[in-house]
Design a protein around this motif. Sequence first.
Motif, PDB file in Angstrom:
ATOM      1  N   PRO A   1       0.815  -1.222   0.000  1.00  0.00           N
ATOM      2  CA  PRO A   1       0.000   0.000   0.000  1.00  0.00           C
ATOM      3  C   PRO A   1       0.847   1.271   0.000  1.00  0.00           C
ATOM      4  CG  PRO A   1       0.030  -0.954   2.189  1.00  0.00           C
ATOM      5  CD  PRO A   1       0.734  -1.933   1.293  1.00  0.00           C
TER       6      PRO A   1
ATOM      7  N   PRO B   1      -5.401  -5.059  -4.297  1.00  0.00           N
ATOM      8  CA  PRO B   1      -5.326  -6.042  -3.203  1.00  0.00           C
ATOM      9  C   PRO B   1      -6.151  -7.299  -3.475  1.00  0.00           C
ATOM     10  CG  PRO B   1      -6.514  -4.063  -2.522  1.00  0.00           C
ATOM     11  CD  PRO B   1      -5.889  -3.756  -3.818  1.00  0.00           C
TER      12      PRO B   1
ATOM     13  N   ALA C   1      -0.271  -9.072   1.669  1.00  0.00           N
ATOM     14  CA  ALA C   1       0.082  -7.650   1.676  1.00  0.00           C
ATOM     15  C   ALA C   1       1.333  -7.441   2.523  1.00  0.00           C
ATOM     16  CB  ALA C   1      -1.063  -6.808   2.224  1.00  0.00           C
TER      17      ALA C   1
ATOM     18  N   VAL D   1       3.306  -4.348   4.375  1.00  0.00           N
ATOM     19  CA  VAL D   1       3.152  -2.959   4.790  1.00  0.00           C
ATOM     20  C   VAL D   1       4.422  -2.533   5.529  1.00  0.00           C
ATOM     21  CG1 VAL D   1       1.682  -1.299   5.972  1.00  0.00           C
ATOM     22  CG2 VAL D   1       0.685  -3.421   5.102  1.00  0.00           C
TER      23      VAL D   1
ATOM     24  N   THR E   1      -2.861   3.147   7.477  1.00  0.00           N
ATOM     25  CA  THR E   1      -2.513   2.287   6.339  1.00  0.00           C
ATOM     26  C   THR E   1      -2.620   0.816   6.720  1.00  0.00           C
ATOM     27  OG1 THR E   1      -1.034   3.969   5.440  1.00  0.00           O
ATOM     28  CG2 THR E   1      -0.703   1.717   4.681  1.00  0.00           C
TER      29      THR E   1
ATOM     30  N   THR F   1      -5.380  -1.629   5.069  1.00  0.00           N
ATOM     31  CA  THR F   1      -4.905  -2.806   4.336  1.00  0.00           C
ATOM     32  C   THR F   1      -5.564  -4.078   4.867  1.00  0.00           C
ATOM     33  OG1 THR F   1      -2.784  -1.710   3.925  1.00  0.00           O
ATOM     34  CG2 THR F   1      -2.845  -4.098   3.661  1.00  0.00           C
TER      35      THR F   1
ATOM     36  N   VAL G   1      -1.582 -10.257   6.151  1.00  0.00           N
ATOM     37  CA  VAL G   1      -0.994  -8.915   6.157  1.00  0.00           C
ATOM     38  C   VAL G   1       0.282  -8.974   6.999  1.00  0.00           C
ATOM     39  CG1 VAL G   1      -1.240  -6.506   6.875  1.00  0.00           C
ATOM     40  CG2 VAL G   1      -3.205  -7.737   5.887  1.00  0.00           C
TER      41      VAL G   1
END
Length: 776
Positions: A538, A578, A584, A586, A658, A662, A671
């Motif tokens: 992101p 996504p 993900a 981050v 964020t 996410t 994540v």
Amino acid sequence: MRRTVLTLLSVALFVGSATAQTKYQKVDKGDFIEITQQGGRTIGYSQNSGIKILTVDGFAFKDLNRNGKLDKYEDWRLPSLERAKDLASQLSLEEIAGLMLYSSSQLIPTYDAKAKKGTYRGKPFSKSYASPSDLTDQQLKFLVEDKVRHILISKVNSPYISAQWNNKVQALCEGLDHGIPANNSSDPRHGVVADEEFAAGVGGKISIWPGLLGMAATFDPAVALRFGEVASIEYRALGIATALSPQIDLATEPRWRRAMMTFGEGSKLATDIARAYSDGFQTSKGKEALEGAWGTNSVNAMVKHWPGGGTGEAGRDAHFSFGKYAVYPGKNFEEHLLPFTEGAFKLQGGTEQASAVMPYYTISYDVDPSGANVANGYSDYIIKDLLRTKYNYKGVICTDWGIVNEYKNLHRNTGKPWGLETMPVAERYLKVLMAGVDQYGGVNTTKHIIEAYELGKQKYGEKAIRARFEESAVRLLLNIFRTGLFENSYLEPAKSQATVGCVEYMNEGFAAQLKSVVMLKNHAQTLPLKGQLKVYVPKRTYNGVYNQWYDRINGEPYESYGISLNLVKKYFDVVDNPADADVALVFIQGPTVDRGHHITDIEAGGNGYTPISLQYGDYTAKYARKQSIAGGDPKENFTNRSYYGKKVITHNKVEMETVLETRKLMGKKPVIVAVAAERPMCFHEIEKSADAILIGFEVQNQAFMEIIAGNAEPQGLLPMQMPKDMRTVEENKEDVPFDLKCYKDADGNVYDYAYGLNWSGVIKDWRTERYAPKKK
């Protein structure tokens, strides 16, 4: 480089009735002449300095004072202490005063943006036609007129340019007065540019290691020892013989901005690493050793900050008047001395003690039995009674930068004569000296030192004040003699370029970074990621750029992924949506607020004091002290520095937003959060939104990626506790380690000191056995 043998001498040396022959060779190295000799030290000198070479008993010596005879201080066969005493006795007052100076930071070259600090023949660098290795007008002035011999180097263009600049400085110094060489120094310079990539088998500008808090996260003093060994070689190749490090304060106050520069809050680990680090820097071995373990690979370690600067009230820092008080509500002053007295002052490599100490700016509040509350560098109790007498410290003591300068602004980083703000400047210089300090950091002119001498002559008599000045001169000269600079302070630029940042050292630095990364959470064995997965990274928008003291220096918003996508693409396929991603990633920074004091609070009718928060969300200080422990300043008409009930907003709340956003976008897909941290933080805002969490303390993003991809297993342990919330932070005692209530995550793991995970689970090994605090 052209090397021409200029002279090959055979000299008959008679000892009793036996005859022995010795030889020495002169070789032109370009910038200097090098003399190598059998059974003797290597000599380097400049043909432009005007000195001659003396031949005595078949050996070569420099005639540094050009008197045609071999003085004791010129005789490398004698012990360094004897040489230092001889030279100190010969020096003029002005020369000793010059030795006592420590320059402000110097850039090589000084580019136009810093033109106020450096010009070349009166012009900015770009208009001067100067070489990058030329000396600035200001450098020439303080070397020649003020006789400065201790120079702080900040940025350098390249190792090659740094070596050339060093040779010009040394040639100039060699031809002046008694030929005292420059003792160049540096703050830590092996730090990280987060997105700079590491490639095995490729060199760099300088080897890159984890920050000091990251070094502590390895929980392995051997890493610090090896870092010191490597860094000392690289420093000497840059012309640097003194390191203004390590910073061995105990970071028992989690809000302190400079916690990132320490070895954490545990005294046992900090003591062991302080010893190893200093041994690594100072110890020369084999042919590099000249006198005991001192030699041409030795770099003087200036440990800081005596008697420990990690207890500033409410986490404020003493670079500013609003942070000048170090407090001890837990009556734990003595523990903060241990990294010095049991670590840096008890070395194992043969150099005995770290060769220099820097006291911190702080007033160690109510510690002095006499009741005096003055900055450590002025304190008879802190310096003379404790450091010099009780702990028998024999090395150089150098003030932190600017403590004798005028205090001009409550809100800015100006002079820091805390507790003696109204004392005349020359009297401050004299008080520092008579407390037992030898050197004035960040001062380029001898004016006030000469004034202090005259005051001392009136107060103590000329014989006594001259003896006190010579005492400091001996200590300062000793660090120059023992590192071999009097014999050869010159460098071969091509060798310097090949040494600094070489492949071997780059590999070792990156391995240390990998060892420092801590895995806090790994729910359901999310890590390591396997296969060529699709990842979503992101992007977020920041509201400006802030400096190290959290002043906004650029108010323009900018976007960032927190990592170079090109780097991520070397490991995984990066997707923008996504919904298309398997996982993900981050990458975030820890929470940043400000420094605990703000002019806008004064403008709103407050006292200026504000909370320092370790969480991303807005914070109101409901549990802060209603009455501060310490207070008082000439520019304030009150003594209570409490910020109870005040609210503060973080600069980077977007990091938390964020992570939370996410989590929503990814649904049940993993994540992974990687945190670049400078100090402890509150994880309750983001932990539940992450399946895996890594935390690093000044490491390259590539180190995170190597672990995420399973190319390396996490080994790091937390060097500081992670608090449950801000209430426990407010209720902690600034001088006491391990007194926070630590955060417990959804998997039941507690983020305590010496906690960390590997692929198998919670790490339990020799490190946790030795360093983890024993539960009561």
